[in-house]
Enzyme design. Structure first.
Site, mmCIF file in Angstrom:
data_model
loop_
_atom_site.group_PDB
_atom_site.id
_atom_site.type_symbol
_atom_site.label_atom_id
_atom_site.label_comp_id
_atom_site.label_asym_id
_atom_site.label_seq_id
_atom_site.Cartn_x
_atom_site.Cartn_y
_atom_site.Cartn_z
ATOM 1 N N TRP A 10 0.822 -1.225 0.000
ATOM 2 C CA TRP A 10 0.000 0.000 0.000
ATOM 3 C C TRP A 10 0.849 1.265 0.000
ATOM 4 O O TRP A 10 0.340 2.360 -0.169
ATOM 5 C CB TRP A 10 -0.928 0.016 1.225
ATOM 6 C CG TRP A 10 -1.955 -1.074 1.244
ATOM 7 C CD1 TRP A 10 -2.136 -2.075 0.305
ATOM 8 C CD2 TRP A 10 -2.971 -1.291 2.242
ATOM 9 N NE1 TRP A 10 -3.186 -2.890 0.672
ATOM 10 C CE2 TRP A 10 -3.712 -2.427 1.856
ATOM 11 C CE3 TRP A 10 -3.313 -0.633 3.433
ATOM 12 C CZ2 TRP A 10 -4.781 -2.913 2.609
ATOM 13 C CZ3 TRP A 10 -4.368 -1.117 4.187
ATOM 14 C CH2 TRP A 10 -5.101 -2.253 3.766
ATOM 15 N N LYS A 11 2.156 1.119 0.240
ATOM 16 C CA LYS A 11 3.063 2.281 0.353
ATOM 17 C C LYS A 11 2.492 3.261 1.394
ATOM 18 O O LYS A 11 1.847 2.824 2.348
ATOM 19 C CB LYS A 11 3.300 2.894 -1.014
ATOM 20 C CG LYS A 11 3.772 1.833 -2.027
ATOM 21 C CD LYS A 11 4.328 2.375 -3.307
ATOM 22 C CE LYS A 11 4.777 1.214 -4.188
ATOM 23 N NZ LYS A 11 5.404 1.629 -5.431
ATOM 24 N N GLU A 95 12.187 2.187 -3.522
ATOM 25 C CA GLU A 95 11.951 3.528 -2.972
ATOM 26 C C GLU A 95 12.803 3.745 -1.727
ATOM 27 O O GLU A 95 13.320 4.837 -1.488
ATOM 28 C CB GLU A 95 10.444 3.712 -2.689
ATOM 29 C CG GLU A 95 9.661 3.881 -3.992
ATOM 30 C CD GLU A 95 8.233 3.359 -3.962
ATOM 31 O OE1 GLU A 95 7.667 3.172 -2.870
ATOM 32 O OE2 GLU A 95 7.679 3.140 -5.067
ATOM 33 N N GLU A 165 11.500 -6.179 -8.995
ATOM 34 C CA GLU A 165 10.737 -4.986 -9.340
ATOM 35 C C GLU A 165 11.624 -4.047 -10.155
ATOM 36 O O GLU A 165 12.387 -3.250 -9.564
ATOM 37 C CB GLU A 165 10.266 -4.262 -8.072
ATOM 38 C CG GLU A 165 9.354 -5.087 -7.207
ATOM 39 C CD GLU A 165 8.442 -4.217 -6.350
ATOM 40 O OE1 GLU A 165 7.228 -4.433 -6.405
ATOM 41 O OE2 GLU A 165 8.944 -3.320 -5.648
ATOM 42 N N GLY A 171 5.087 2.149 -10.788
ATOM 43 C CA GLY A 171 4.251 3.351 -10.800
ATOM 44 C C GLY A 171 4.258 4.090 -12.128
ATOM 45 O O GLY A 171 3.813 5.229 -12.211
ATOM 46 N N SER A 210 3.771 -2.090 -11.936
ATOM 47 C CA SER A 210 2.569 -1.804 -12.731
ATOM 48 C C SER A 210 1.750 -3.052 -13.064
ATOM 49 O O SER A 210 1.169 -3.139 -14.149
ATOM 50 C CB SER A 210 2.936 -1.046 -14.013
ATOM 51 O OG SER A 210 3.518 0.207 -13.701
ATOM 52 N N GLY A 231 1.557 -2.558 -6.328
ATOM 53 C CA GLY A 231 1.481 -1.263 -5.661
ATOM 54 C C GLY A 231 0.119 -0.623 -5.888
ATOM 55 O O GLY A 231 -0.873 -0.968 -5.238
ATOM 56 N N GLY A 232 0.060 0.292 -6.851
ATOM 57 C CA GLY A 232 -1.141 1.086 -7.099
ATOM 58 C C GLY A 232 -2.428 0.265 -7.178
ATOM 59 O O GLY A 232 -3.446 0.630 -6.574
HETATM 60 P P1 13P Z 1 3.088 -0.311 -8.834
HETATM 61 O O1 13P Z 1 2.305 -1.581 -8.926
HETATM 62 O O2 13P Z 1 2.278 0.872 -8.442
HETATM 63 O O3 13P Z 1 3.903 -0.091 -10.078
HETATM 64 O O4 13P Z 1 4.147 -0.502 -7.645
HETATM 65 C C1 13P Z 1 4.931 -1.644 -7.599
HETATM 66 C C2 13P Z 1 5.630 -1.679 -6.313
HETATM 67 O O5 13P Z 1 6.499 -0.865 -6.048
HETATM 68 C C3 13P Z 1 5.233 -2.700 -5.343
HETATM 69 O O6 13P Z 1 6.136 -2.785 -4.290
#
Ligand code: 13P
Length: 246
Positions: A10-11, A95, A165, A171, A210, A231-232
């Site tokens: 979920w960041k 990140e 990743e 993202g 993504s 992520g998103g």
């Molecule tokens: P997204 O799916 O938003 O590209 O993010 C991937 C991610 O960083 C999962 O840890």
């Protein structure tokens, strides 16, 4: 056989309300052919653990401290995570590597903390666009894995998951092609043979970057892709459960 795992990172996105809504959406549509995990921000971990009530969704943290306890303002230890019911934690997300200067050595220390407390470490690796353009993606990922491969025991590896990743796919809406992802996953698995054939065969390697319901099925059907770190799309219960069903 390795069981598929679909994990939602979920960041820094959540509220109590969103945690409740998202998790009830996920719990209502739990698939039985794959494992599911969510990684909320620290303040919502206990709420998430209570909501899932051991019902087949693992709850993880997005980071962990390198130390056991003491004067480390702002840090959260592996012991605390275990105490509130966390069974997984992300380590070395790109990140954190880019924004908080987390090194491969930091990753190793954090993994050791997690393993000591019986928590599964989901270690993230992946190259930037510049590195891929320079055809350095395998050497970059190999370097990110090398301390773990050199230092961790076979028993430690039972508590390990790798997430590939590619930074350029996070993202950005740009997913690695199934061939690109499979190629790197096969490379990672061949690197794990340096630990042992068993570790190479048993360790789950997730793809992240993504992932959407529309791309998940083809990615997850690759022989060395054992699920996804999302992520998103994990912030939308319908999309996330569609990915789980892919
Ligand atoms: P997204 O799916 O938003 O590209 O993010 C991937 C991610 O960083 C999962 O840890």
């Amino acid at each position: 056989m390795r069981r598929l795992l679909v994990a939602g990172n979920w960041k820094m996105n959540a509220s109590s309300e969103m945690t409740g809504t998202l998790l009830s959406g996920v719990l209502d549509n739990l698939p039985d052919h794959c494992d599911v995990a969510v990684f909320p921000p620290f303040p919502y971990i206990s709420q998430a653990v209570d909501l899932v009530g051991g019902a087949g969704v693992a709850v993880g943290a997005q980071n962990v401290a390198k130390d056991d306890e003491g004067a480390f303002t702002g840090e959260v230890s592996a012991a605390m995570l275990a105490d509130v019911g966390c069974t997984m934690a992300l380590v070395g997300h790109s990140e954190r590597r880019a924004l908080y200067a987390e090194s491969d050595y930091d990753v190793l220390v954090k993994v050791r903390q997690l393993v000591k407390h019986g928590i599964t470490a989901v270690v993230c690796v992946g190259e930037t666009l510049e590195q891929r353009k320079a055809i350095r993606e395998e050497s970059v990922v190999s370097e990110q894995l090398s301390l773990l491969i050199g230092e961790l025991s076979n028993a430690d590896w039972e508590k390990m998951i790798i997430a590939y990743e590619p930074v350029w796919a996070i993202g950005t809406g740009e997913t690695a092609t199934p061939e690109q992802a499979q190629g790197m996953h096969a490379f990672i698995r061949s690197e794990l043979k340096k630990v042992s054939d068993t570790v190479a065969a048993k360790t789950r390697i997730l793809y992240g970057g993504s992932v959407k319901a529309a791309s998940a099925a083809e990615l997850f059907s690759q022989p060395d892709i054992d699920g996804g770190l999302v992520g998103g799309a994990s912030l939308d219960a319908a999309e996330f459960t569609a990915i789980c069903r892919a």
